[in-house]
Design a protein around this motif. Structure first.
Motif, PDB file in Angstrom:
ATOM      1  N   ILE A  11     -45.190  -6.665  36.138  1.00 44.81           N
ATOM      2  CA  ILE A  11     -45.618  -7.131  34.547  1.00 44.81           C
ATOM      3  C   ILE A  11     -43.875  -6.159  34.286  1.00 44.81           C
ATOM      4  CG2 ILE A  11     -46.607  -7.160  32.837  1.00 44.81           C
ATOM      5  CD1 ILE A  11     -49.269  -6.652  35.234  1.00 44.81           C
ATOM      6  N   SER A  12     -43.109  -6.832  33.170  1.00 50.16           N
ATOM      7  CA  SER A  12     -41.973  -6.284  33.561  1.00 50.16           C
ATOM      8  C   SER A  12     -41.753  -5.400  32.529  1.00 50.16           C
ATOM      9  CB  SER A  12     -41.133  -7.549  33.605  1.00 50.16           C
ATOM     10  OG  SER A  12     -41.171  -8.194  32.175  1.00 50.16           O
ATOM     11  N   THR A  13     -42.929  -6.179  31.371  1.00 50.74           N
ATOM     12  CA  THR A  13     -42.724  -4.990  30.331  1.00 50.74           C
ATOM     13  C   THR A  13     -43.574  -3.719  30.282  1.00 50.74           C
ATOM     14  OG1 THR A  13     -44.801  -5.608  29.365  1.00 50.74           O
ATOM     15  CG2 THR A  13     -43.377  -6.394  27.577  1.00 50.74           C
ATOM     16  N   ILE A  14     -44.310  -3.529  31.364  1.00 50.51           N
ATOM     17  CA  ILE A  14     -45.199  -2.034  31.782  1.00 50.51           C
ATOM     18  C   ILE A  14     -44.809  -1.772  32.626  1.00 50.51           C
ATOM     19  CG2 ILE A  14     -47.526  -2.076  33.477  1.00 50.51           C
ATOM     20  CD1 ILE A  14     -48.560  -4.037  32.156  1.00 50.51           C
ATOM     21  N   HIS A  62     -52.207  -6.116  26.444  1.00 45.89           N
ATOM     22  CA  HIS A  62     -52.169  -6.900  27.690  1.00 45.89           C
ATOM     23  C   HIS A  62     -53.824  -7.437  28.479  1.00 45.89           C
ATOM     24  CE1 HIS A  62     -50.100  -8.900  30.935  1.00 45.89           C
ATOM     25  NE2 HIS A  62     -48.728  -8.453  30.097  1.00 45.89           N
ATOM     26  N   MET A  63     -54.127  -5.787  29.223  1.00 45.61           N
ATOM     27  CA  MET A  63     -55.530  -6.602  30.113  1.00 45.61           C
ATOM     28  C   MET A  63     -56.565  -6.699  28.942  1.00 45.61           C
ATOM     29  SD  MET A  63     -55.109  -2.517  32.026  1.00 45.61           S
ATOM     30  CE  MET A  63     -54.168  -2.590  33.127  1.00 45.61           C
ATOM     31  N   ARG A  64     -56.493  -7.192  27.863  1.00 44.21           N
ATOM     32  CA  ARG A  64     -57.002  -7.402  27.200  1.00 44.21           C
ATOM     33  C   ARG A  64     -57.723  -9.175  26.816  1.00 44.21           C
ATOM     34  NH1 ARG A  64     -57.045  -4.634  22.725  1.00 44.21           N
ATOM     35  NH2 ARG A  64     -58.271  -2.124  24.007  1.00 44.21           N
ATOM     36  N   ASP A  65     -56.033  -9.287  26.614  1.00 40.81           N
ATOM     37  CA  ASP A  65     -55.795 -10.312  26.482  1.00 40.81           C
ATOM     38  C   ASP A  65     -56.228 -10.416  27.647  1.00 40.81           C
ATOM     39  OD1 ASP A  65     -54.658  -9.911  24.009  1.00 40.81           O
ATOM     40  OD2 ASP A  65     -52.721 -10.140  23.925  1.00 40.81           O
ATOM     41  N   MET A 121     -50.057   3.484  41.474  1.00 42.76           N
ATOM     42  CA  MET A 121     -50.309   3.011  42.704  1.00 42.76           C
ATOM     43  C   MET A 121     -52.596   2.503  42.363  1.00 42.76           C
ATOM     44  SD  MET A 121     -48.044   3.441  44.561  1.00 42.76           S
ATOM     45  CE  MET A 121     -48.337   4.078  46.495  1.00 42.76           C
ATOM     46  N   LYS A 122     -53.203   2.995  42.397  1.00 38.35           N
ATOM     47  CA  LYS A 122     -54.508   2.551  42.739  1.00 38.35           C
ATOM     48  C   LYS A 122     -54.789   1.589  41.132  1.00 38.35           C
ATOM     49  CE  LYS A 122     -56.628   6.273  44.875  1.00 38.35           C
ATOM     50  NZ  LYS A 122     -56.914   8.166  44.344  1.00 38.35           N
ATOM     51  N   LEU A 123     -54.794   1.843  39.686  1.00 38.82           N
ATOM     52  CA  LEU A 123     -55.468   1.155  38.646  1.00 38.82           C
ATOM     53  C   LEU A 123     -54.139  -0.282  38.563  1.00 38.82           C
ATOM     54  CD1 LEU A 123     -57.880   3.101  36.663  1.00 38.82           C
ATOM     55  CD2 LEU A 123     -58.029   1.947  38.858  1.00 38.82           C
ATOM     56  N   ASP A 124     -53.135   0.230  38.024  1.00 40.55           N
ATOM     57  CA  ASP A 124     -52.441  -0.553  37.352  1.00 40.55           C
ATOM     58  C   ASP A 124     -51.572  -1.723  38.263  1.00 40.55           C
ATOM     59  OD1 ASP A 124     -52.438   0.932  35.189  1.00 40.55           O
ATOM     60  OD2 ASP A 124     -50.749   1.626  35.186  1.00 40.55           O
ATOM     61  N   MET A 125     -51.661  -1.248  40.317  1.00 42.40           N
ATOM     62  CA  MET A 125     -51.705  -2.608  40.382  1.00 42.40           C
ATOM     63  C   MET A 125     -53.051  -3.310  40.961  1.00 42.40           C
ATOM     64  SD  MET A 125     -48.631  -1.659  42.107  1.00 42.40           S
ATOM     65  CE  MET A 125     -48.061  -1.978  43.353  1.00 42.40           C
ATOM     66  N   LYS A 126     -53.911  -2.609  40.739  1.00 47.51           N
ATOM     67  CA  LYS A 126     -55.213  -3.612  41.247  1.00 47.51           C
ATOM     68  C   LYS A 126     -54.626  -4.675  39.881  1.00 47.51           C
ATOM     69  CE  LYS A 126     -59.701  -1.724  40.467  1.00 47.51           C
ATOM     70  NZ  LYS A 126     -60.679  -0.893  40.529  1.00 47.51           N
ATOM     71  N   TYR A 127     -54.598  -4.443  38.981  1.00 47.17           N
ATOM     72  CA  TYR A 127     -54.087  -5.297  37.707  1.00 47.17           C
ATOM     73  C   TYR A 127     -52.743  -6.167  37.825  1.00 47.17           C
ATOM     74  CZ  TYR A 127     -53.404  -7.420  32.697  1.00 47.17           C
ATOM     75  OH  TYR A 127     -53.022  -7.872  32.051  1.00 47.17           O
ATOM     76  N   GLY A 128     -52.532  -5.891  38.347  1.00 44.80           N
ATOM     77  CA  GLY A 128     -51.018  -6.361  39.087  1.00 44.80           C
ATOM     78  C   GLY A 128     -51.548  -7.795  39.703  1.00 44.80           C
ATOM     79  N   ALA A 129     -52.641  -7.131  40.754  1.00 48.06           N
ATOM     80  CA  ALA A 129     -52.860  -8.105  41.665  1.00 48.06           C
ATOM     81  C   ALA A 129     -53.900  -8.688  41.055  1.00 48.06           C
ATOM     82  CB  ALA A 129     -53.669  -7.158  42.984  1.00 48.06           C
ATOM     83  N   PHE A 130     -55.180  -8.585  40.152  1.00 43.64           N
ATOM     84  CA  PHE A 130     -55.514  -9.210  39.602  1.00 43.64           C
ATOM     85  C   PHE A 130     -55.092 -10.770  38.980  1.00 43.64           C
ATOM     86  CE2 PHE A 130     -56.854 -10.446  35.851  1.00 43.64           C
ATOM     87  CZ  PHE A 130     -58.681 -10.894  35.109  1.00 43.64           C
TER      88      PHE A 130
END
Ligand SMILES: [Fe+2]
Length: 138
Positions: A11-14, A62-65, A121-130
């Motif tokens: 996610i480029s902005t993140i 971003h996540m809420r949206d 590594m753990k949480l943000d990557m999980k969101y990227g995968a989601f």
């Protein structure tokens, strides 16, 4: 602490905000290591705190949206980071009150550094995968 593509969520902005956070945290680590003046260290902590708040709220928006189910977990972990920064800030002002030599605990410092790598590594990557899996199932 170096940025690598392994830390990219896609996610480029993140990702670009994460890179900026890395840069700023590195500056703080150097400032503390070199026992730079209090004003500089306090200024860097303050910037890191302000920037982290902006970044977290954008990331959470971003996540809420995207109706991300792990938002609460993210929010809690973000709060943990702000609490650690608050602790660093307190240490900084305490040292000023005592008028002693400026020597922030390396442990607290390390905690801040470890947190960001671990969090991405753990949480943000999980969101990227989601996001990726949602896209591919569309
Ligand atoms: Fe995050």
């Amino acid at each position: 602490m170096e940025w690598t593509d392994k830390l990219a969520t896609g996610i480029s902005t993140i990702d670009s905000q994460h890179k900026e956070l890395f840069k700023r945290i590195n500056n703080l680590v150097i400032a503390i290591k070199q026992h730079r003046c209090k004003e500089e260290i306090e200024g860097t902590i303050k910037f890191l705190d302000d920037y982290a708040r902006i970044h977290f709220s954008e990331e959470e928006k971003h996540m809420r949206d995207s109706s991300y189910t792990g938002l609460e977990e993210q929010h809690e972990d973000h709060k943990k980071y702000l609490a650690m920064l608050a602790e660093l800030k307190e240490q900084a002002s305490l040292t000023r009150m005592l008028g002693g030599s400026y020597d922030l605990s390396a442990t607290t410092n390390q905690v801040v550094v470890d947190w960001i790598v671990d969090h991405i590594m753990k949480l943000d990557m999980k969101y990227g995968a989601f996001l990726k899996s949602r896209k591919s199932s569309e």
